[in-house]
Design a protein around this motif. Structure first.
Motif, mmCIF file in Angstrom:
data_model
loop_
_atom_site.group_PDB
_atom_site.id
_atom_site.type_symbol
_atom_site.label_atom_id
_atom_site.label_comp_id
_atom_site.label_asym_id
_atom_site.label_seq_id
_atom_site.Cartn_x
_atom_site.Cartn_y
_atom_site.Cartn_z
ATOM 1 N N VAL A 26 6.635 -7.206 -7.370
ATOM 2 C CA VAL A 26 6.251 -6.246 -8.408
ATOM 3 C C VAL A 26 5.276 -5.213 -7.851
ATOM 4 O O VAL A 26 5.358 -4.022 -8.187
ATOM 5 C CB VAL A 26 5.650 -6.972 -9.628
ATOM 6 C CG1 VAL A 26 5.118 -5.974 -10.647
ATOM 7 C CG2 VAL A 26 6.697 -7.870 -10.275
ATOM 8 N N ARG A 27 4.363 -5.633 -6.987
ATOM 9 C CA ARG A 27 3.419 -4.679 -6.404
ATOM 10 C C ARG A 27 4.142 -3.605 -5.601
ATOM 11 O O ARG A 27 3.827 -2.415 -5.722
ATOM 12 C CB ARG A 27 2.410 -5.412 -5.509
ATOM 13 C CG ARG A 27 1.490 -4.498 -4.704
ATOM 14 C CD ARG A 27 0.686 -3.549 -5.576
ATOM 15 N NE ARG A 27 -0.056 -2.585 -4.771
ATOM 16 C CZ ARG A 27 -0.709 -1.521 -5.256
ATOM 17 N NH1 ARG A 27 -0.702 -1.284 -6.558
ATOM 18 N NH2 ARG A 27 -1.351 -0.698 -4.458
ATOM 19 N N ALA A 28 5.121 -3.989 -4.791
ATOM 20 C CA ALA A 28 5.859 -3.009 -3.997
ATOM 21 C C ALA A 28 6.619 -2.040 -4.898
ATOM 22 O O ALA A 28 6.707 -0.839 -4.606
ATOM 23 C CB ALA A 28 6.816 -3.720 -3.045
ATOM 24 N N ALA A 29 7.157 -2.554 -6.002
ATOM 25 C CA ALA A 29 7.833 -1.674 -6.958
ATOM 26 C C ALA A 29 6.840 -0.720 -7.602
ATOM 27 O O ALA A 29 7.131 0.475 -7.788
ATOM 28 C CB ALA A 29 8.535 -2.516 -8.027
ATOM 29 N N ASP A 30 5.673 -1.227 -7.939
ATOM 30 C CA ASP A 30 4.624 -0.402 -8.537
ATOM 31 C C ASP A 30 4.201 0.708 -7.571
ATOM 32 O O ASP A 30 3.952 1.854 -7.983
ATOM 33 C CB ASP A 30 3.430 -1.278 -8.916
ATOM 34 C CG ASP A 30 2.516 -0.623 -9.934
ATOM 35 O OD1 ASP A 30 3.028 -0.139 -10.969
ATOM 36 O OD2 ASP A 30 1.294 -0.588 -9.710
ATOM 37 N N VAL A 31 4.128 0.380 -6.300
ATOM 38 C CA VAL A 31 3.788 1.375 -5.277
ATOM 39 C C VAL A 31 4.846 2.484 -5.251
ATOM 40 O O VAL A 31 4.514 3.673 -5.193
ATOM 41 C CB VAL A 31 3.658 0.716 -3.884
ATOM 42 C CG1 VAL A 31 3.655 1.772 -2.777
ATOM 43 C CG2 VAL A 31 2.378 -0.114 -3.815
ATOM 44 N N SER A 71 0.823 -1.208 0.000
ATOM 45 C CA SER A 71 0.000 0.000 0.000
ATOM 46 C C SER A 71 0.858 1.259 0.000
ATOM 47 O O SER A 71 1.868 1.340 0.709
ATOM 48 C CB SER A 71 -0.905 0.021 1.236
ATOM 49 O OG SER A 71 -1.582 1.269 1.344
ATOM 50 N N GLY A 72 0.445 2.233 -0.776
ATOM 51 C CA GLY A 72 1.134 3.515 -0.801
ATOM 52 C C GLY A 72 1.025 4.272 0.500
ATOM 53 O O GLY A 72 1.818 5.185 0.764
ATOM 54 N N SER A 73 0.057 3.920 1.338
ATOM 55 C CA SER A 73 -0.093 4.605 2.625
ATOM 56 C C SER A 73 0.974 4.188 3.626
ATOM 57 O O SER A 73 1.152 4.842 4.659
ATOM 58 C CB SER A 73 -1.486 4.325 3.209
ATOM 59 O OG SER A 73 -1.645 2.953 3.514
ATOM 60 N N PHE A 74 1.707 3.108 3.317
ATOM 61 C CA PHE A 74 2.821 2.675 4.151
ATOM 62 C C PHE A 74 4.064 3.402 3.646
ATOM 63 O O PHE A 74 4.562 3.128 2.561
ATOM 64 C CB PHE A 74 3.004 1.158 4.059
ATOM 65 C CG PHE A 74 4.042 0.601 4.999
ATOM 66 C CD1 PHE A 74 3.749 0.384 6.334
ATOM 67 C CD2 PHE A 74 5.321 0.300 4.538
ATOM 68 C CE1 PHE A 74 4.700 -0.135 7.199
ATOM 69 C CE2 PHE A 74 6.288 -0.215 5.398
ATOM 70 C CZ PHE A 74 5.968 -0.422 6.736
ATOM 71 N N LEU A 75 4.533 4.343 4.433
ATOM 72 C CA LEU A 75 5.584 5.242 3.967
ATOM 73 C C LEU A 75 6.955 4.581 3.982
ATOM 74 O O LEU A 75 7.360 3.986 4.979
ATOM 75 C CB LEU A 75 5.605 6.508 4.829
ATOM 76 C CG LEU A 75 4.333 7.356 4.800
ATOM 77 C CD1 LEU A 75 4.482 8.562 5.707
ATOM 78 C CD2 LEU A 75 3.996 7.784 3.372
ATOM 79 N N LYS A 127 4.214 4.718 -8.299
ATOM 80 C CA LYS A 127 3.001 5.526 -8.276
ATOM 81 C C LYS A 127 3.029 6.593 -7.195
ATOM 82 O O LYS A 127 2.397 7.641 -7.329
ATOM 83 C CB LYS A 127 1.759 4.631 -8.121
ATOM 84 C CG LYS A 127 1.439 4.154 -6.722
ATOM 85 C CD LYS A 127 0.216 3.248 -6.714
ATOM 86 C CE LYS A 127 -0.199 2.842 -5.305
ATOM 87 N NZ LYS A 127 -0.741 3.967 -4.520
ATOM 88 N N GLU A 128 3.819 6.359 -6.143
ATOM 89 C CA GLU A 128 3.924 7.339 -5.068
ATOM 90 C C GLU A 128 5.083 8.320 -5.278
ATOM 91 O O GLU A 128 5.331 9.182 -4.446
ATOM 92 C CB GLU A 128 4.100 6.623 -3.724
ATOM 93 C CG GLU A 128 2.950 5.707 -3.337
ATOM 94 C CD GLU A 128 1.647 6.477 -3.062
ATOM 95 O OE1 GLU A 128 1.734 7.647 -2.638
ATOM 96 O OE2 GLU A 128 0.564 5.900 -3.297
ATOM 97 N N GLY A 129 5.794 8.166 -6.386
ATOM 98 C CA GLY A 129 6.907 9.056 -6.678
ATOM 99 C C GLY A 129 8.114 8.825 -5.798
ATOM 100 O O GLY A 129 8.925 9.728 -5.568
#
Length: 200
Positions: free
Chosen positions: A104-109, A73-77, A112-114
């Motif tokens: 791959v999901r963590a990389a995608d996060v 999740s992108g909310s996990f900084l 997408k979160e910059g």
């Protein structure tokens, strides 16, 4: 600082292991690790390590199939992610946002979160499909950092070559280290002398 480390199923898993060893000594860095099934096979094939021993180097470990993990999740900084080594399959998944696993999901996060995403591909030679994927990953914002050996630092061992790459990876996240020798120009040159004197 939270840093996500991914080790995928490419040759060169020792780079990921060495990165974790170094970060283990950095109390300011909290590591979150994903090891793919292919990487676990390569750890056994290429090193004297066992996957559980590598996992013990990290602060937190997630199964590659755990798409509900916090790092999905992108909310996990976090400060970003390093995939080292990065297989061509994983590179393709990142480029195409094919997040059917946590790596791959963590990389995608991160993308997408910059956040900073560093990919360390260990494949040679590269055909045009590989180079196209690397270009697309860079276009998306990833940094491509293949483990290219340097020789200006006069490496004497394979460990020296590995540490140079790890030092450069740490540099990308502004993590202080003395693993990579800093180029200061040829000894005794005017340029290096002026830098030392604060001129120029």
């Amino acid at each position: 600082m939270r840093l996500v480390i991914g080790i995928s199923g490419s040759s060169g898993v020792i780079y990921g292991i060495r990165l974790l060893e170094v970060l283990r000594e950095r109390r300011e860095v909290e590591t979150h690790l994903i090891i793919s099934q292919g990487a676990k096979l390569n750890i056994a094939l290429e090193t004297d390590w066992q996957p559980r021993e590598v996992e013990a180097l990290a602060d937190y470990v997630y199964a590659d199939r755990d798409l509900a993990a916090p790092i999905s999740s992108g909310s996990f900084l976090t400060a970003g992610m390093i995939i080292v080594p990065c297989s061509i399959k994983t590179l393709s998944g990142v480029v195409n946002s094919y997040a059917d696993n946590l790596l791959v999901r963590a990389a995608d996060v991160s993308l997408k979160e910059g956040r900073r995403l560093v990919l360390v591909p260990r494949e040679s030679p590269l055909h045009v499909g590989h180079t196209r994927l690397l270009h697309e990953a860079a276009t998306l914002g990833a940094l491509i950092c293949p483990p290219m050996p340097a020789f200006y630092n006069a490496p004497r061992t394979i460990a020296d070559l590995i540490d140079h790459t790890i030092g450069r990876l740490l540099d990308l996240f502004a993590i202080d280290n003395d693993l990579a020798r800093r180029w200061e120009g040829p000894p005794g040159t005017q340029a290096s002398d002026s830098r030392r004197s604060g001129k120029g």
